[in-house]
Scaffold this motif. Structure first.
Motif, PDB file in Angstrom:
ATOM      1  N   LEU A   9      42.672  -9.653  95.626  1.00 17.95           N
ATOM      2  CA  LEU A   9      42.540 -10.103  94.246  1.00 17.95           C
ATOM      3  C   LEU A   9      43.049 -11.533  94.150  1.00 17.95           C
ATOM      4  O   LEU A   9      43.745 -12.022  95.043  1.00 17.95           O
ATOM      5  CB  LEU A   9      43.342  -9.202  93.302  1.00 17.95           C
ATOM      6  N   GLU A  10      42.723 -12.204  93.065  1.00 14.70           N
ATOM      7  CA  GLU A  10      43.227 -13.565  92.875  1.00 14.70           C
ATOM      8  C   GLU A  10      44.749 -13.551  92.913  1.00 14.70           C
ATOM      9  O   GLU A  10      45.390 -12.723  92.288  1.00 14.70           O
ATOM     10  CB  GLU A  10      42.743 -14.117  91.538  1.00 14.70           C
ATOM     11  N   THR A  11      45.317 -14.460  93.677  1.00 23.43           N
ATOM     12  CA  THR A  11      46.766 -14.547  93.807  1.00 23.43           C
ATOM     13  C   THR A  11      47.202 -15.950  93.420  1.00 23.43           C
ATOM     14  O   THR A  11      46.750 -16.928  94.008  1.00 23.43           O
ATOM     15  CB  THR A  11      47.200 -14.262  95.258  1.00 23.43           C
ATOM     16  N   LEU A  12      48.049 -16.034  92.422  1.00 24.13           N
ATOM     17  CA  LEU A  12      48.567 -17.323  91.974  1.00 24.13           C
ATOM     18  C   LEU A  12      50.008 -17.429  92.453  1.00 24.13           C
ATOM     19  O   LEU A  12      50.935 -16.984  91.793  1.00 24.13           O
ATOM     20  CB  LEU A  12      48.477 -17.428  90.446  1.00 24.13           C
ATOM     21  N   ARG A  35      33.602  -4.444  88.551  1.00 23.56           N
ATOM     22  CA  ARG A  35      33.190  -5.784  89.022  1.00 23.56           C
ATOM     23  C   ARG A  35      33.969  -6.864  88.295  1.00 23.56           C
ATOM     24  O   ARG A  35      33.443  -7.919  87.955  1.00 23.56           O
ATOM     25  CB  ARG A  35      31.688  -5.982  88.847  1.00 23.56           C
ATOM     26  N   SER A  36      35.258  -6.615  88.093  1.00 21.03           N
ATOM     27  CA  SER A  36      36.084  -7.521  87.292  1.00 21.03           C
ATOM     28  C   SER A  36      36.826  -8.566  88.119  1.00 21.03           C
ATOM     29  O   SER A  36      37.412  -9.477  87.552  1.00 21.03           O
ATOM     30  CB  SER A  36      37.094  -6.708  86.475  1.00 21.03           C
ATOM     31  N   LEU A  40      37.238  -9.956  95.125  1.00 22.86           N
ATOM     32  CA  LEU A  40      37.137  -8.631  95.729  1.00 22.86           C
ATOM     33  C   LEU A  40      35.677  -8.196  95.841  1.00 22.86           C
ATOM     34  O   LEU A  40      35.251  -7.680  96.872  1.00 22.86           O
ATOM     35  CB  LEU A  40      37.933  -7.621  94.895  1.00 22.86           C
ATOM     36  N   VAL A  41      34.890  -8.437  94.803  1.00 24.35           N
ATOM     37  CA  VAL A  41      33.475  -8.057  94.820  1.00 24.35           C
ATOM     38  C   VAL A  41      32.730  -8.849  95.893  1.00 24.35           C
ATOM     39  O   VAL A  41      31.938  -8.287  96.656  1.00 24.35           O
ATOM     40  CB  VAL A  41      32.835  -8.265  93.431  1.00 24.35           C
ATOM     41  N   LEU A  42      32.986 -10.151  95.969  1.00 29.12           N
ATOM     42  CA  LEU A  42      32.318 -10.979  96.965  1.00 29.12           C
ATOM     43  C   LEU A  42      32.702 -10.551  98.384  1.00 29.12           C
ATOM     44  O   LEU A  42      31.852 -10.501  99.281  1.00 29.12           O
ATOM     45  CB  LEU A  42      32.651 -12.452  96.747  1.00 29.12           C
ATOM     46  N   THR A  43      33.966 -10.190  98.601  1.00 33.32           N
ATOM     47  CA  THR A  43      34.413  -9.707  99.909  1.00 33.32           C
ATOM     48  C   THR A  43      33.661  -8.437 100.283  1.00 33.32           C
ATOM     49  O   THR A  43      33.167  -8.299 101.408  1.00 33.32           O
ATOM     50  CB  THR A  43      35.930  -9.462  99.912  1.00 33.32           C
ATOM     51  N   ARG A  44      33.538  -7.508  99.333  1.00 25.24           N
ATOM     52  CA  ARG A  44      32.812  -6.260  99.602  1.00 25.24           C
ATOM     53  C   ARG A  44      31.350  -6.542  99.924  1.00 25.24           C
ATOM     54  O   ARG A  44      30.786  -5.986 100.868  1.00 25.24           O
ATOM     55  CB  ARG A  44      32.907  -5.301  98.418  1.00 25.24           C
ATOM     56  N   GLU A  45      30.715  -7.411  99.146  1.00 26.39           N
ATOM     57  CA  GLU A  45      29.302  -7.721  99.372  1.00 26.39           C
ATOM     58  C   GLU A  45      29.095  -8.385 100.734  1.00 26.39           C
ATOM     59  O   GLU A  45      28.121  -8.110 101.428  1.00 26.39           O
ATOM     60  CB  GLU A  45      28.769  -8.626  98.260  1.00 26.39           C
ATOM     61  N   ALA A  46      30.006  -9.277 101.127  1.00 24.50           N
ATOM     62  CA  ALA A  46      29.899  -9.930 102.431  1.00 24.50           C
ATOM     63  C   ALA A  46      30.035  -8.919 103.568  1.00 24.50           C
ATOM     64  O   ALA A  46      29.292  -8.975 104.556  1.00 24.50           O
ATOM     65  CB  ALA A  46      30.956 -11.024 102.565  1.00 24.50           C
ATOM     66  N   LEU A  47      30.953  -7.974 103.429  1.00 21.89           N
ATOM     67  CA  LEU A  47      31.124  -6.950 104.458  1.00 21.89           C
ATOM     68  C   LEU A  47      29.917  -6.024 104.526  1.00 21.89           C
ATOM     69  O   LEU A  47      29.498  -5.602 105.610  1.00 21.89           O
ATOM     70  CB  LEU A  47      32.403  -6.157 104.197  1.00 21.89           C
ATOM     71  N   GLU A  48      29.323  -5.709 103.367  1.00 18.14           N
ATOM     72  CA  GLU A  48      28.119  -4.870 103.362  1.00 18.14           C
ATOM     73  C   GLU A  48      26.942  -5.600 104.016  1.00 18.14           C
ATOM     74  O   GLU A  48      26.161  -5.002 104.753  1.00 18.14           O
ATOM     75  CB  GLU A  48      27.773  -4.433 101.943  1.00 18.14           C
TER      76      GLU A  48
END
Length: 107
Positions: A9-12, A35-36, A40-48
């Motif tokens: 997730l975004e980490t500040l 999909r919030s 995280l969503v982009l990471t999942r899509e890249a792995l898929e």
């Protein structure tokens, strides 16, 4: 994708994340369902994508010039990755492009 474990997730933070902290798996499951969390969503899509096209990701990188402010390359001749490196809007898609993660950045 290259992420610290538990840092999907975004980490500040002003320092490297301490990846020894407990991971809130329920939060990540909810974020994927809703999909919030774009990272995280982009990471999942890249792995898929990598799972669907292992041959493409076994091949090398071929640089693609899409102009200033865009880092782009082909993987295996059939996967094109294009990422804006400056906040100048989205790169203009060419013929044959398609949105892999629809609506990811629409908030």
């Amino acid at each position: 994708p290259d992420v610290y474990g538990g840092d999907e997730l975004e980490t500040l933070a002003l320092v490297d994340p301490d990846n020894r902290r407990p991971v809130d798996w329920d939060l990540r499951i909810r974020a994927l369902r809703n999909r919030s969390e774009p990272k995280l969503v982009l990471t999942r899509e890249a792995l898929e994508l990598r799972a669907r096209r292992p041959g493409s990701f076994a091949a090398g990188y071929e640089p693609v010039d899409l102009g200033e402010g865009v880092c782009a390359f082909h993987r295996g001749g059939d996967v094109l990755v294009a990422v804006p490196v400056r906040d100048r809007g989205e790169p203009l898609p060419g013929a044959g492009w398609r949105e892999v993660v629809p609506g990811l950045y629409e908030r």
